[in-house]
Write an enzyme that holds these catalytic residues in place. Sequence first.
Site: not given
Length: 218
Positions: A45-46
């Site tokens: 997940a960024e």
Amino acid sequence: MNSKEIIAKRVAQEIKDGDVVNLGIGLPEMVANYIDEDMTVYFQAENGIMGMGGVAEGDDIDVNVINAGCKHVLTNKGACYFDSATSFAIIRGGHVDITVLGVLQVDETGSFASHKIPGKRIPGMGGAMDLVTGAKQVIVATTHTKKGGTPTIVKKISLPATAVNKVNMIVTELAVIRVTDAGLVLEEIAEGHTIEEIQELTEPQLIVSTHLKKMFSE
């Protein structure tokens, strides 16, 4: 299965054991729910997670663990957390094997648009520009048409480009399409649909693969 579930399930088949994968906001997030339990996939997940699982529900929700789309998610054994600088160093450093993104438009050259349109309730680009540059494979996950029947797959994007010539594969509820230098190659079609029907809903002329098969067939 509804259209989004079909797309997510088919995209999941492109992911291999050991892959590092980034899922875009919205439909792409569903892909994590269709990964074989025997596989080890490192979902990133960024906003700063490596080892993310599927969407959390009910008693499994930890209010402190969310993905980039602000949804509560599960984490797998060995997951770790880090800041945005480290997250984007992973992305820009070429360490992501596959990124799966939703789009507003994608064209026959593999260019796509996912920008926010002024005055409309549509997400912005987020880290998409970084992801498509850094990831080894770019998969677009989208319904074949928008509301009203407007094609998502167009000859040339008319909205501001998020990236140019970066998409490798397009997966819709009707088809799996490979982006090549020669054009868009139709590789798979959904059960109960025809080549002619899919072509009618697609602006560019499709090249029908000599190995065309049904989606989800062995």
